[in-house]
Structure formats: structure tokens, C-alpha cells
Scaffold this active site. Structure first.
Site, PDB file in Angstrom:
ATOM      1  N   ASN A   1       0.816  -1.210   0.000  1.00 58.01           N
ATOM      2  CA  ASN A   1       0.000   0.000   0.000  1.00 58.01           C
ATOM      3  C   ASN A   1       0.853   1.265   0.000  1.00 58.01           C
ATOM      4  O   ASN A   1       0.532   2.237   0.674  1.00 58.01           O
ATOM      5  CB  ASN A   1      -0.941  -0.021   1.211  1.00 58.01           C
TER       6      ASN A   1
ATOM      7  N   ARG B   1       8.577   6.320  -2.133  1.00 55.73           N
ATOM      8  CA  ARG B   1       8.478   6.262  -0.680  1.00 55.73           C
ATOM      9  C   ARG B   1       9.136   5.000  -0.125  1.00 55.73           C
ATOM     10  O   ARG B   1       9.783   5.038   0.923  1.00 55.73           O
ATOM     11  CB  ARG B   1       7.000   6.320  -0.264  1.00 55.73           C
TER      12      ARG B   1
ATOM     13  N   ARG C   1       3.404  -0.037   9.008  1.00 59.09           N
ATOM     14  CA  ARG C   1       4.232  -1.204   8.680  1.00 59.09           C
ATOM     15  C   ARG C   1       5.349  -1.423   9.697  1.00 59.09           C
ATOM     16  O   ARG C   1       5.959  -2.486   9.729  1.00 59.09           O
ATOM     17  CB  ARG C   1       4.826  -1.032   7.284  1.00 59.09           C
TER      18      ARG C   1
ATOM     19  N   LYS D   1       0.799 -11.871  -1.710  1.00 57.90           N
ATOM     20  CA  LYS D   1       1.551 -11.077  -2.687  1.00 57.90           C
ATOM     21  C   LYS D   1       3.005 -10.906  -2.261  1.00 57.90           C
ATOM     22  O   LYS D   1       3.925 -11.128  -3.048  1.00 57.90           O
ATOM     23  CB  LYS D   1       0.865  -9.716  -2.882  1.00 57.90           C
TER      24      LYS D   1
ATOM     25  N   PRO E   1       3.410 -13.384  -8.323  1.00 56.73           N
ATOM     26  CA  PRO E   1       2.777 -12.417  -7.415  1.00 56.73           C
ATOM     27  C   PRO E   1       1.690 -11.626  -8.139  1.00 56.73           C
ATOM     28  O   PRO E   1       1.919 -11.117  -9.237  1.00 56.73           O
ATOM     29  CB  PRO E   1       3.935 -11.476  -7.024  1.00 56.73           C
TER      30      PRO E   1
ATOM     31  N   ASP F   1      -0.458  -8.395  -7.948  1.00 58.85           N
ATOM     32  CA  ASP F   1      -0.710  -7.098  -7.332  1.00 58.85           C
ATOM     33  C   ASP F   1      -1.682  -6.319  -8.216  1.00 58.85           C
ATOM     34  O   ASP F   1      -2.210  -6.838  -9.189  1.00 58.85           O
ATOM     35  CB  ASP F   1       0.593  -6.332  -7.134  1.00 58.85           C
TER      36      ASP F   1
END
Length: 300
Positions: free
Chosen positions: A122, A127, A176, A219, A236, A238
Site C-alpha cells: 500500500n 516512498r 508497517r 503477494k 505475485p 498485485d
DNA sequence: TCGCAGGTGGTCG
DNA sequence: CGACCACCTGCG
């Protein structure tokens, strides 16, 4: 100090800028500077024909190349042959490969990949990169000085396990942070660190171990299997893969089970490589270039 | 300004 | 078991 080799099936932009790794930066001359396995280096590529040429790794020795970079860049794998097989299996993939050829799936450090992809959830690539660099600068040891810059390693599981959410604030991890601390505790305790390094583990076994860690879902687990453990069959799914599978193959974006089954049937043991091609194609071309066969591709 | 960004954990039917 | 929804934070 530098080492050069003639290699094929390589494109540095597509390999380092396709979202599988977060510690490489592009220089003005097109080369990439970054750090892996504690070694800061610069990688340049002098292409003499498409996807073939001389790769030069600066700040690395011949010995380093054999011990680290050959494996890291997955140079033992024949991507040309894989591309031919994938193209033969699926006409849409055949076109996608034209826009994404040259990606190599890196074999990164397992712990680095684990924390990188927990952080990635997310979030977005700029970042994610900032958080990872902040983690290294604040809590990791110095790996070396190169090109006038100090490079840091990521903190070890033991160091990360000893920190609090408050102390981790400089890394700007948001919610996180607690996932990372919990996972660091699990990995540093018992024999889990050895488990994480066990590339010989069967796919299902490794997946079950990873998904049991805090902040690791399907994922992220598949990303770790693919980008660090050489499990190139893992696929994966996403948001970008959902978009591209919807656009090119007509799936409902929520139908992840269908996508997974389709990938297994169609791409088989090369699912992860196909996934990177699809991801790169969708992310960087927005699916805009693709015209040849999307109109009549059957879902089943 | 406010929704969104490479999901996951928790809850509820 | 599947369908929600909150969640830190930075950026356009």
C-alpha cells in the site's frame, strides 16, 4: 577496480527499474549505482547488439563477480530460451515480451527482500526507497564509501527486533513498522534465519513459512520467493497484474484465483518471469502500445 | 483538498 | 471462506 563480461538478454533499465529492487539509482550516463550483499558498485552496459554487450561492474573484482554478481544477476539462466518458450505458449505474451525483453530476475538477499516488500504494501516506489535508505542510514552498519558517498547495510533481524515503533520513526514506515518488528523477532529467534536462507526449500514449504510472518500475505510472499529465492514459477498478483490481466486476457480484476490458475497453466515454471514482463509492460507502457491481439484473445 | 499508492490483518456474515 | 474496511504517510 572493475570487472567486465560479455553477456546477453540484458537491459539495465528494465532490470533495475522494474520494481523488483529498491537500492539502485540511475546515473546521468545511464549506469546504475547501488548496493547488494554489502558491496556498493556501479553497473554499466555497453550494448553492441540488442540485449547483448559488455557489462562492467565498477568497484568489484573478478572474484566478486564469480561469488556475488553472476548469481545476483541470474547470469546462469538462459532468458533467450525462456522467451522463446513463453512466446510459443501464448501469443499475447509473445507481444508483451517485445516491450519487456531484457529484464533479469535478480537473486537478492532474502532478508532485504523480505523487509523491502513488507514496506512496499500500500505504498509507492519513491516512498519505499526512502524508507529503506532511512532504515539503512539510521540502523544499519556502514558497508563502505564509494563515489563520495557512504553506503549502509540494512539492519540485521536482531537489530530490528530490538527496536520500538517509536525508535523506527525516522524510517517513516507508518503502520508497517510494527509488522517489521514482529517479523524481525520471528526471524531472529529460533532457527528461522536459517529457514529464510534455505533456497533449497520446496516452494510450498517456503511459502507457508513466509506467509506465517507478520505483514506477509500472498503477494509479498510470492515476491520474496521470486526476487530472492530463485523460485521463478511464483506469480505475485498485485494491482498492476490485475489490471494487465484484465486488459489483455479479459479477467475480472477481482478474479485472482482465475489469474493464478491461468498463469500456472500458461506460463508454468516461468510464471514469475512472465509476471515481470506483464508488470513492466503495464506499468511503463500503460498498455497503450499494445494493439496486435488484445481484441480477440479468449479468456478460456 | 482528498484520493490513492506494488496489501495485510482483523472482523463479520 | 469470502467480502469488507481501517491503516501511516506523502504526493499530485
Amino acid at each position: 577496480m572493475k570487472v567486465s563480461k560479455y553477456i546477453k538478454d540484458f537491459n539495465p533499465d528494465r532490470t533495475f527499474d522494474c520494481g523488483q529492487c529498491f537500492r539502485w539509482d540511475k546515473e546521468n550516463d545511464g549506469s546504475y549505482t547501488g548496493i547488494a550483499f554489502g558491496k556498493p558498485v556501479n553497473i554499466s552496459f555497453n550494448e553492441d547488439e540488442p540485449f547483448k554487450g559488455i557489462i562492467t561492474i565498477e568497484n568489484a573484482s573478478e572474484e566478486n563477480f564469480e561469488d556475488i554478481w553472476h548469481n545476483y544477476l541470474d547470469l546462469g539462466r538462459d532468458y533467450g530460451e525462456i522467451n522463446r518458450e513463453l512466446s510459443q505458449k501464448d501469443a499475447i505474451m509473445s507481444d508483451v515480451i517485445k516491450y519487456s525483453e531484457g529484464i533479469r530476475i535478480l537473486k537478492q538477499d532474502e532478508w532485504e527482500t523480505l523487509i523491502s516488500f513488507i514496506i512496499s504494501q500500500n505504498s509507492n516506489i519513491p516512498r519505499i526507497k526512502k524508507s529503506i535508505e532511512a532504515l539503512a542510514a539510521n540502523f544499519g552498519g556502514i558497508a563502505g564509501e564509494y563515489r563520495g558517498r557512504v553506503f549502509h547495510n540494512l539492519p540485521t533481524p536482531e537489530v530490528l527486533a530490538s527496536l520500538t515503533v517509536e525508535e523506527l520513526e525516522p524510517a517513516r514506515l507508518g503502520y508497517r513498522a510494527k509488522y517489521l518488528i514482529e517479523t524481525a523477532k520471528a526471524v531472529s529467534e529460533d532457527k528461522n534465519e536459517k529457514l529464510l536462507k534455505n533456497r533449497d526449500m520446496m516452494l510450498e514449504e517456503a511459502y507457508d513459512y513466509l506467509i506465517g510472518l507478520c505483514g506477509v500475505g500472498p503477494k509479498v510472499a510470492n515476491c520474496i520467493l521470486l526476487f530472492s529465492m530463485g523460485k521463478i514459477e511464483s506469480f505475485p498478483i498485485d494491482v498492476w497484474i490485475r489490471r494487465v490481466m484484465s486488459k489483455l486476457y479479459g479477467f475480472e480484476e477481482k478474479d485472482m484465483k482465475g489469474m493464478k490458475a491461468f498463469a500456472e497453466e500458461t506460463f508454468g515454471q516461468y510464471g514469475g518471469i512472465a509476471q515481470q514482463y506483464l508488470f513492466y509492460y503495464m506499468r511503463w507502457h500503460g498498455g497503450k502500445i499494445f494493439v496486435s491481439c488484445k481484441m480477440n484473445c479468449p479468456k478460456e
